[in-house]
Design an enzyme around this catalytic site. Structure first.
Site, PDB file in Angstrom:
ATOM      1  N   GLU A 213    -143.815  29.844 -59.701  1.00 46.43           N
ATOM      2  CA  GLU A 213    -143.157  30.989 -59.799  1.00 46.43           C
ATOM      3  C   GLU A 213    -142.730  31.543 -61.175  1.00 46.43           C
ATOM      4  OE1 GLU A 213    -142.679  29.076 -57.341  1.00 46.43           O
ATOM      5  OE2 GLU A 213    -143.449  30.153 -55.486  1.00 46.43           O
TER       6      GLU A 213
ATOM      7  N   HIS B 203    -134.604  29.665 -46.957  1.00 46.71           N
ATOM      8  CA  HIS B 203    -135.512  30.738 -46.881  1.00 46.71           C
ATOM      9  C   HIS B 203    -134.968  31.980 -46.293  1.00 46.71           C
ATOM     10  CE1 HIS B 203    -138.027  27.003 -47.666  1.00 46.71           C
ATOM     11  NE2 HIS B 203    -139.065  27.762 -47.742  1.00 46.71           N
TER      12      HIS B 203
END
Lengths: 458, 352
Positions: free
Chosen positions: A192, A261
Site C-alpha cells: 500500500e 478491519h
C-alpha cells in the site's frame, strides 16, 4: 432425524448467494468433507462441504437459483437407516430472493434489507439530467462510473490489489480487465505505501490514477503519501503540481472483522486541507460522485461501504449524470428535527425517521455525501427549519464529523437551535469481535430515535 | 502494464569504481569527454558550490529559515547524471535538492528566492528549501519525507511507460533513505513492471549523524536491487566522468525497455546534514582529507589543465561569471517581496 444443510455465509457481509451447482445428487452417499455444492457470492464462488455423514436425501434449492438467503435450508441429509419417508412434512424449498433479512443473531449482524428503502418524498435532484433511471447496486454503479470515465479519458487507470484478474476483492472492478486490458487495470503487489506513492507520482506525471485500497484500514500504511505527497504538494509548489487522483475503497465497519478491519476514516481525511472527501450512500451517489471524483483535478478520498455494495437503488441512466462534490442531499423532508448522516448511516437514519414518523415526529434526513468540503448551507437551512439536529456517524465521537458539525451549527445556526446538537456515534472503543458487543458499537436506528426524541424534548 | 514472461538479464557487471587518490597524482587516460562538455561540467559544479555557499551565508544571516541541506561535495553526482538526460526525462529527489534544481535548468534567482521565502521563489515562498518544483524543467521535487520520492519517482516512470513518451525518471535518494520500506516496495514494482526508472543512491556515508555501517546490515548499497533483479553499479561519485559513464549505461538500459537500474554513487557531503548539524560524528581530518584528495571540482579542474582544454585565466573567467550569477540570485532573493497575505489561501485546491 434428517439433517438440514443451510445456506452458509461465506463472507462477513454475505446475506444471500446463488446456488451455482450441485456436486452431489439425491441418493448419493456423503461423508464429512465432501463438496456438496458450489455457492456463488458477489465476491467469489466457493464449495460447500458436508459436515455430516449420510445420504443426500433431498435437494431443496435447485441449481441456478439466485438470491438464496443465508440460513435457508438447501438440502437434507439422511442419517444411516433413514429413508425418504423421513422427509415427509419437511419444509418445501423456499422461494428464491427471500425478502426476510437474516435475524440479528446470524453471522452478519448489520444487515441490508434485500430491497433498498425507497426514499420518501425525495425532491428531484438538481444534478439529474434525465428522468429515466435504472435499478443498480452500488457495486454496479461504481464499476460503471469507472468504466465510463476510462472510456472518456485515456489517462484514467485503475490500480490496486486484486483489481484485475481476480475482478476485485469485492468485485467492484468486475470485467474491467477484459474491457481495458492490463495496461489500464493494474494488479499491484500487497504494498500500500508503495503503490499509493507510485499513484501520486503517476498523477504528477500527467495520469489520473484511481487507487483502490482493498479497505481503507490498509490505507494507514499509505497515509503519508495521501497527506504529505498528494494533498500538500500543490500548495508547496505554489500551484504547479496538481495531483488528480482518487483513493477509493470500503471504509468503516464491515461485519465481525474486529478492530483492525473496522474503522471509519471520515474525520481523519476530512481534517486535511488539500483533499476532497466524499462518502456515498446510494448507487446514484456512488456513480455520480465517483465520476466527479475522477474528473476532479485534486486528490479525492472516496469512502465506500462494504455492506452497501449489494444494495440496489435507482440510478439516472444519462451517461453525463454526475453528482457535484460538496453538495448534500435531503433524503427525506421533515420539519421537526434534522438528522445528518453519510454512507451506511443514512440507511439507519431513514429507518429511524420512519419510526419517529409513527410517533408524530417528522425528521429531515440529510445525506451529507461530501465531508470536505461540507455543504454547510444545506445543513444550516435544514436546522433553521427544524431547530434541532442529530448527527449520526459510525466513527468514534472524539474529533469526529459530528464534533465538526456541532461546531458549525454553533457558528452558523446558534440562534436557530432549540436544543444542543446531539451526536450518535460509534462507541469509543476498538471494534469488538463478539456479535453482541459489535452490535452495541455501531449506531442503530433506535439510538437515533432516542437522540431525536431527546433533542425534541419528547 | 503486466509483463507476464519474466526476463532476467544478469545484473550488469557491478564493478566498484576504484577510489581515486589525489587526482593529479595519477596518470589518467585521456577522458572520453569533449572540451565543451568538461568545461560545462566544471561550470555547473562550481555554480552549485557557490550557490550553496551563498545559501549557507544567507542562512547564517537569518534570511533563510527552517531546514536547509547543502549539497557541497556531492556536485559531480547530479552533474554527471544529467549529462545523459534527455528533454523528456524527469527527476525527483529528497530535500538536499538545490543542486538538482540548478542542473535541471531552473533559474538560480527563483531557487534562492524560495529559500528566503519570497514571492519570486519557485513555490511563491510557500515551499521553502525542501519543497520546490518545476514542471517545465522536469523537476518534480524536492520532497521532505525521507524516501517518499522513491515511490513518486517510480510513479513518474510508470507514467513515462504508460504514455510511451520515451522518458526516464531519475530518482535520487540517500544512503539513509535506502533502508525505508517504501524503497523496497518501489523497487519491486519497478522491476515487476519493467519501468524506466534509475535510482541514484547518493551514498555520502552518513544518514544525518549515523554512518552507513551503523545503519545498514549490508553496505554495498548498489546491490539493494538484487532481490528484485535490478542491476546495480557502484560508481565513484566524486568523478564526474565516471558518473557520466555510469549514467549512460543505466539510461541505455532503461531506454531499451529493460527496466530499472540502481547506481550507488560513493560521495561525501562537506557540510553537516543540515545547517543546524554540528557534525560531531566525524572528525575534521576525515572531512579535510576528502576535500584535499577527492574534491570533484578540483578533479575536473585538474583534468581540464592536464588536457590543455583551458588555461587558468579562462577558468578564472568562468569563476567570475558563476559568482556574478549567484550574487544576482542572492540579491533577487532579498529584494523579492514576501508573499501577499492573500497568498495564504491560494493553491490549496485546483479550481475544478
Amino acid at each position: 432425524m434428517p439433517i438440514q444443510v443451510l445456506m452458509p455465509a461465506l463472507s462477513p457481509t454475505m446475506t444471500e448467494g446463488k446456488l451455482a451447482k450441485w456436486l452431489k445428487n439425491e441418493g448419493d452417499a456423503v461423508s464429512a468433507g465432501d463438496a456438496l455444492c458450489e455457492i456463488e457470492t458477489d465476491k467469489a464462488t466457493m464449495e460447500v462441504e458436508a459436515v455430516d455423514e449420510g445420504t443426500l436425501g433431498k435437494i431443496l434449492v435447485a441449481e441456478g437459483v439466485e438470491g438464496v438467503a443465508v440460513n435457508t435450508p438447501i438440502a437434507v441429509i439422511l442419517a444411516e437407516g433413514e429413508d425418504a419417508s423421513a422427509l415427509q412434512g419437511m419444509a418445501a424449498a423456499p422461494a428464491p430472493a427471500q425478502q426476510a433479512a437474516p435475524e440479528a443473531d446470524t453471522v452478519a449482524p448489520v444487515t441490508v434489507p434485500a430491497s433498498a428503502p425507497t426514499a420518501p418524498a425525495t425532491p428531484p435532484e438538481e444534478e439529474t439530467t434525465s428522468a429515466n433511471t435504472v435499478t443498480q447496486t452500488v457495486r454496479e454503479a461504481l464499476r460503471d462510473a469507472m468504466a465510463e470515465e476510462m472510456h472518456r479519458d485515456e489517462s484514467v487507470f485503475l490500480m490496486g490489489e486484486e483489481v484485475g484478474q481476480y475482478q476485485g476483492a469485492y468485485k467492484i472492478s468486475q470485467g474491467l480487465l477484459d474491457e481495458f486490458g492490463a495496461r489500464r487495470v493494474v494488479d499491484t503487489p500487497i504494498t500500500e505505501h508503495g503503490f499509493a506513492g507510485l499513484g501520486v507520482g503517476a498523477a504528477f506525471g500527467g495520469l489520473r490514477p484511481i487507487v483502490e485500497f482493498m479497505t481503507f484500514n490498509f490505507a494507514m500504511q499509505a497515509i503519508d503519501h495521501i497527506i504529505n505527497s498528494a494533498s500538500k504538494t500543490l500548495y508547496m509548489s505554489g500551484g504547479q503540481m496538481g495531483c488528480p487522483i482518487v483513493f477509493r475503497g470500503p471504509n468503516g465497519a464491515a461485519a465481525r472483522v474486529a478492530a483492525q478491519h473496522s474503522q471509519c476514516y471520515a474525520s481523519w481525511y476530512a481534517h486535511c486541507p488539500g483533499l476532497k472527501v466524499v462518502s456515498p450512500y446510494s448507487a446514484a451517489d456512488a456513480k455520480g460522485l465517483l465520476k466527479s471524483a475522477i474528473r476532479d483535478p485534486n486528490p479525492v478520498i472516496f469512502l465506500e461501504n462494504e455492506i452497501l455494495y449489494g444494495s440496489s437503488f435507482e440510478v439516472p441512466d444519462d451517461p453525463d449524470f454526475t453528482v457535484p462534490i460538496g453538495r448534500a442531499k435531503i433524503e427525506r423532508a421533515g420539519g421537526d428535527v434534522t438528522i445528518t448522516a453519510f454512507s451506511l448511516m443514512v440507511e439507519a437514519a431513514l429507518q429511524a425517521a420512519e419510526s419517529l414518523a409513527a410517533e408524530g415526529i417528522e425528521a429531515e434526513v440529510v445525506n451529507l455525501r461530501s465531508l470536505r468540503p461540507f455543504d454547510t448551507d444545506t445543513v444550516v437551512q435544514s436546522v433553521q427549519k427544524t431547530n434541532r439536529m442529530v448527527s449520526v456517524e459510525e466513527g468514534w465521537p472524539a474529533a469526529g464529523i459530528g464534533s465538526e458539525l456541532a461546531a458549525q451549527m454553533m457558528e452558523h445556526a446558534f440562534d436557530h437551535l432549540d436544543a444542543p446538537v446531539a451526536r450518535v456515534t460509534g462507541t469509543d472503543v476498538p471494534m469488538p469481535y463478539a456479535a453482541n458487543l459489535e452490535q452495541l458499537t455501531i449506531p442503530r436506528p433506535d439510538n437515533i430515535v432516542a437522540a431525536a426524541k431527546a433533542v425534541c424534548y419528547r | 502494464m503486466a509483463t507476464p514472461a519474466r526476463r532476467k538479464p544478469k545484473a550488469a557487471a557491478a564493478k566498484a569504481a576504484p577510489r581515486r587518490k589525489k587526482a593529479a597524482a595519477k596518470a589518467k587516460p585521456k577522458p572520453q569527454v569533449s572540451r565543451d562538455e568538461l568545461l560545462g561540467f566544471y561550470r555547473e559544479m562550481l555554480l552549485i558550490r557557490r550557490f550553496e555557499e551563498k545559501a549557507g551565508q544567507l542562512y547564517g544571516m537569518g534570511l533563510i529559515g527552517g531546514f536547509c541541506h547543502l549539497y557541497i561535495g556531492q556536485e559531480a553526482v547530479v552533474v554527471g547524471m544529467q549529462a545523459a538526460a534527455r528533454e523528456q526525462d524527469t527527476m525527483v529527489t529528497s530535500y538536499r535538492d538545490h543542486g538538482h534544481m540548478l542542473v535541471s535548468g531552473m533559474d538560480p534567482k527563483g531557487v534562492m528566492a524560495e529559500l528566503t521565502g519570497r514571492r519570486g521563489g519557485y513555490s511563491k515562498g510557500k515551499g521553502g528549501s525542501m519543497h520546490m518544483f518545476s514542471r517545465e524543467a522536469g523537476f518534480f521535487g524536492g520532497h521532505g519525507i525521507v524516501a517518499a520520492q522513491v515511490p513518486i519517482g517510480t510513479g513518474l516512470a510508470f507514467a513515462h511507460k504508460y504514455r510511451q513518451d520515451g522518458g526516464i525518471c531519475v530518482t535520487y535518494l540517500g544512503d539513509g533513505a535506502i533502508n525505508q520500506g517504501q524503497v523496497s516496495e518501489a523497487f519491486n514494482m519497478a522491476s515487476l513492471w519493467q519501468l524506466p526508472a534509475i535510482y541514484v543512491i547518493e551514498n555520502n556515508k552518513y544518514g544525518m549523524g549515523t554512518s552507513v555501517e551503523r545503519a545498514s546490515a549490508t553496505t554495498d548499497l548498489h546491490r539493494r536491487g538484487d532481490a528484485f533483479d535490478i542491476p546495480g553499479m557502484q560508481v565513484d561519485g566524486m568523478d564526474v566522468l565516471a558518473v557520466k559513464a555510469a549514467a549512460e549505461v543505466a539510461t541505455a538500459h532503461c531506454r531499451a525497455g529493460k527496466g530499472p537500474y540502481v547506481l550507488e554513487m560513493k560521495t561525501y557531503r562537506y557540510r553537516g546534514h543540515s545547517m543546524s548539524d554540528p557534525a560531531k560524528y566525524r572528525t575534521k581530518e576525515e572531512v579535510s582529507k576528502v576535500r584535499q584528495e577527492s574534491d570533484p571540482i578540483d578533479y575536473a579542474r585538474d583534468l581540464i589543465f592536464e588536457n590543455k582544454m583551458a588555461d587558468e585565466a579562462s577558468l578564472k573567467e568562468t569563476d567570475r561569471e558563476v559568482k556574478a550569477l549567484v550574487t544576482e540570485a542572492a540579491e533577487f532573493a532579498q529584494q523579492s517581496p514576501e508573499p501577499e497575505p492573500e497568498e495564504l489561501y491560494t493553491d490549496v485546491l485546483v479550481e475544478a
